[in-house]
Structure formats: structure tokens, C-alpha cells
Design a protein around this motif. Structure first.
Motif, PDB file in Angstrom:
ATOM      1  N   ILE A   1      80.847 -26.587  42.850  1.00 14.58           N
ATOM      2  CA  ILE A   1      81.786 -25.508  43.193  1.00 14.58           C
ATOM      3  C   ILE A   1      82.954 -26.071  43.995  1.00 14.58           C
ATOM      4  O   ILE A   1      84.111 -25.700  43.767  1.00 14.58           O
ATOM      5  CB  ILE A   1      81.056 -24.386  43.960  1.00 14.58           C
ATOM      6  CG1 ILE A   1      80.088 -23.659  43.027  1.00 14.58           C
ATOM      7  CG2 ILE A   1      82.052 -23.408  44.584  1.00 14.58           C
ATOM      8  CD1 ILE A   1      79.180 -22.670  43.727  1.00 14.58           C
ATOM      9  N   ALA A   2      82.673 -26.977  44.926  1.00 14.75           N
ATOM     10  CA  ALA A   2      83.750 -27.573  45.723  1.00 14.75           C
ATOM     11  C   ALA A   2      84.713 -28.356  44.836  1.00 14.75           C
ATOM     12  O   ALA A   2      85.936 -28.293  45.024  1.00 14.75           O
ATOM     13  CB  ALA A   2      83.153 -28.483  46.800  1.00 14.75           C
ATOM     14  N   ARG A   3      84.179 -29.087  43.857  1.00 16.48           N
ATOM     15  CA  ARG A   3      85.055 -29.819  42.934  1.00 16.48           C
ATOM     16  C   ARG A   3      85.897 -28.850  42.105  1.00 16.48           C
ATOM     17  O   ARG A   3      87.077 -29.093  41.862  1.00 16.48           O
ATOM     18  CB  ARG A   3      84.216 -30.688  42.000  1.00 16.48           C
ATOM     19  CG  ARG A   3      83.979 -32.043  42.538  1.00 16.48           C
ATOM     20  CD  ARG A   3      83.423 -32.973  41.471  1.00 16.48           C
ATOM     21  NE  ARG A   3      82.496 -33.850  42.132  1.00 16.48           N
ATOM     22  CZ  ARG A   3      81.224 -33.974  41.858  1.00 16.48           C
ATOM     23  NH1 ARG A   3      80.703 -33.310  40.865  1.00 16.48           N
ATOM     24  NH2 ARG A   3      80.461 -34.782  42.533  1.00 16.48           N
ATOM     25  N   TRP A   4      85.285 -27.784  41.640  1.00 16.27           N
ATOM     26  CA  TRP A   4      85.980 -26.808  40.812  1.00 16.27           C
ATOM     27  C   TRP A   4      87.117 -26.149  41.585  1.00 16.27           C
ATOM     28  O   TRP A   4      88.198 -25.944  41.072  1.00 16.27           O
ATOM     29  CB  TRP A   4      84.986 -25.756  40.329  1.00 16.27           C
ATOM     30  CG  TRP A   4      85.612 -24.707  39.476  1.00 16.27           C
ATOM     31  CD1 TRP A   4      86.058 -23.487  39.895  1.00 16.27           C
ATOM     32  CD2 TRP A   4      85.896 -24.780  38.094  1.00 16.27           C
ATOM     33  NE1 TRP A   4      86.582 -22.791  38.841  1.00 16.27           N
ATOM     34  CE2 TRP A   4      86.501 -23.562  37.717  1.00 16.27           C
ATOM     35  CE3 TRP A   4      85.699 -25.748  37.129  1.00 16.27           C
ATOM     36  CZ2 TRP A   4      86.903 -23.309  36.419  1.00 16.27           C
ATOM     37  CZ3 TRP A   4      86.087 -25.479  35.833  1.00 16.27           C
ATOM     38  CH2 TRP A   4      86.684 -24.291  35.488  1.00 16.27           C
ATOM     39  N   CYS A   5      86.867 -25.863  42.861  1.00 21.40           N
ATOM     40  CA  CYS A   5      87.873 -25.199  43.690  1.00 21.40           C
ATOM     41  C   CYS A   5      88.856 -26.184  44.305  1.00 21.40           C
ATOM     42  O   CYS A   5      89.807 -25.763  44.965  1.00 21.40           O
ATOM     43  CB  CYS A   5      87.184 -24.403  44.801  1.00 21.40           C
ATOM     44  SG  CYS A   5      86.198 -23.040  44.160  1.00 21.40           S
ATOM     45  N   GLY A   6      88.619 -27.472  44.148  1.00 20.66           N
ATOM     46  CA  GLY A   6      89.523 -28.469  44.698  1.00 20.66           C
ATOM     47  C   GLY A   6      89.362 -28.651  46.200  1.00 20.66           C
ATOM     48  O   GLY A   6      90.300 -29.066  46.877  1.00 20.66           O
TER      49      GLY A   6
ATOM     50  N   TRP B   1      70.618 -26.721  44.935  1.00 16.65           N
ATOM     51  CA  TRP B   1      71.604 -25.972  45.710  1.00 16.65           C
ATOM     52  C   TRP B   1      72.719 -26.898  46.216  1.00 16.65           C
ATOM     53  O   TRP B   1      73.890 -26.533  46.173  1.00 16.65           O
ATOM     54  CB  TRP B   1      70.924 -25.258  46.861  1.00 16.65           C
ATOM     55  CG  TRP B   1      71.874 -24.464  47.700  1.00 16.65           C
ATOM     56  CD1 TRP B   1      72.357 -24.786  48.930  1.00 16.65           C
ATOM     57  CD2 TRP B   1      72.479 -23.224  47.345  1.00 16.65           C
ATOM     58  NE1 TRP B   1      73.210 -23.820  49.365  1.00 16.65           N
ATOM     59  CE2 TRP B   1      73.310 -22.841  48.396  1.00 16.65           C
ATOM     60  CE3 TRP B   1      72.393 -22.405  46.236  1.00 16.65           C
ATOM     61  CZ2 TRP B   1      74.054 -21.676  48.373  1.00 16.65           C
ATOM     62  CZ3 TRP B   1      73.129 -21.240  46.215  1.00 16.65           C
ATOM     63  CH2 TRP B   1      73.948 -20.885  47.278  1.00 16.65           C
ATOM     64  N   MET B   2      72.329 -28.089  46.679  1.00 16.83           N
ATOM     65  CA  MET B   2      73.337 -29.044  47.166  1.00 16.83           C
ATOM     66  C   MET B   2      74.255 -29.482  46.022  1.00 16.83           C
ATOM     67  O   MET B   2      75.469 -29.576  46.192  1.00 16.83           O
ATOM     68  CB  MET B   2      72.657 -30.265  47.785  1.00 16.83           C
ATOM     69  CG  MET B   2      71.859 -29.949  49.027  1.00 16.83           C
ATOM     70  SD  MET B   2      72.880 -29.327  50.345  1.00 16.83           S
ATOM     71  CE  MET B   2      73.354 -30.849  51.085  1.00 16.83           C
ATOM     72  N   ASP B   3      73.685 -29.734  44.858  1.00 18.24           N
ATOM     73  CA  ASP B   3      74.499 -30.129  43.711  1.00 18.24           C
ATOM     74  C   ASP B   3      75.409 -28.991  43.283  1.00 18.24           C
ATOM     75  O   ASP B   3      76.578 -29.211  42.968  1.00 18.24           O
ATOM     76  CB  ASP B   3      73.608 -30.568  42.548  1.00 18.24           C
ATOM     77  CG  ASP B   3      74.442 -31.053  41.380  1.00 18.24           C
ATOM     78  OD1 ASP B   3      75.231 -32.010  41.581  1.00 18.24           O
ATOM     79  OD2 ASP B   3      74.324 -30.478  40.284  1.00 18.24           O
ATOM     80  N   LEU B   4      74.890 -27.777  43.288  1.00 16.03           N
ATOM     81  CA  LEU B   4      75.706 -26.624  42.925  1.00 16.03           C
ATOM     82  C   LEU B   4      76.878 -26.478  43.887  1.00 16.03           C
ATOM     83  O   LEU B   4      78.006 -26.219  43.471  1.00 16.03           O
ATOM     84  CB  LEU B   4      74.856 -25.357  42.924  1.00 16.03           C
ATOM     85  CG  LEU B   4      75.577 -24.067  42.548  1.00 16.03           C
ATOM     86  CD1 LEU B   4      76.087 -24.133  41.122  1.00 16.03           C
ATOM     87  CD2 LEU B   4      74.654 -22.874  42.738  1.00 16.03           C
TER      88      LEU B   4
END
Length: 111
Positions: free
Chosen positions: A102-107, A95-98
Motif C-alpha cells: 500500500i505504501a508503494r502504491w501511494c508513493g 499484514w506487514m507485506d500488505l
């Protein structure tokens, strides 16, 4: 082997184990070396020794209480409980990695 010689072997293994430093000790030494001087480094090592000593004193006591409390449930219960804890920790790690992906994908957050 007799029970006495097995106990002596365990004592010898435990005495030799003390001579083998662990990764946590190396981390504490690295942190102590970043101090402003010998006194601050000594305080870091003293705090590490106090925390480690307390854990080493309390762990056997807590283990014996846990074994007495779960004895009526049997060994199968403890194996299942360990499996559930492992499953929860693995799910938390995923969950932490996911969340990071997601944070990287959304910037969002630091690059």
C-alpha cells in the motif's frame, strides 16, 4: 538399542553439532569484521557469545518449566497453541507485506 547407547548417541550428535556454525554466527562475524579494529570486533563477538550463552543456559530451564506447567493440559493443547502462534506470525507477515504494498502504491516512503 539400549537407553545408555541412545544417550551416548545423543551426546555425540550434540558434540558434533557444536562444530557446525549457524547463520547467526556468520552474521555476527560479518558485523565484527565491520568494526574499527580488532578490539571492537572482539567486543562484538564477546557480546554475541554472552547473549548466546545466556540463551543456551536459560532455554532448557524455561522449557522444563513450560512442560511442567502445561502437563495437565496434555499434548493436544501444545499442538494447538503452536498452530495458533504459527497462524499469528503468518498473519503478521502478510499484514506487514500488505502495508508495504500500500505504501508503494501511494508513493509513501523510500522508493
Amino acid at each position: 538399542r539400549t537407553q545408555a547407547s541412545a544417550g551416548q548417541g545423543a551426546l555425540l550428535a550434540g558434540a558434533l553439532w557444536v562444530l557446525m556454525p549457524c547463520g547467526l554466527l556468520y552474521s555476527a562475524l560479518a558485523l565484527a569484521s565491520l568494526g574499527n579494529g580488532p578490539a571492537q570486533g572482539a567486543m562484538v563477538m564477546l557480546a554475541f557469545a554472552a547473549g548466546s550463552g545466556a540463551a543456551l543456559l536459560l532455554a532448557p530451564w524455561l522449557w522444563s518449566r513450560l512442560r511442567r506447567a502445561t502437563a495437565p493440559l496434555g499434548e493436544r493443547w501444545s499442538a494447538r497453541a503452536a498452530g495458533v502462534v504459527l497462524l499469528l506470525l503468518a498473519a503478521d507477515a502478510l499484514w506487514m507485506d500488505l502495508g508495504q504494498q500500500i505504501a508503494r502504491w501511494c508513493g509513501v516512503g523510500a522508493p
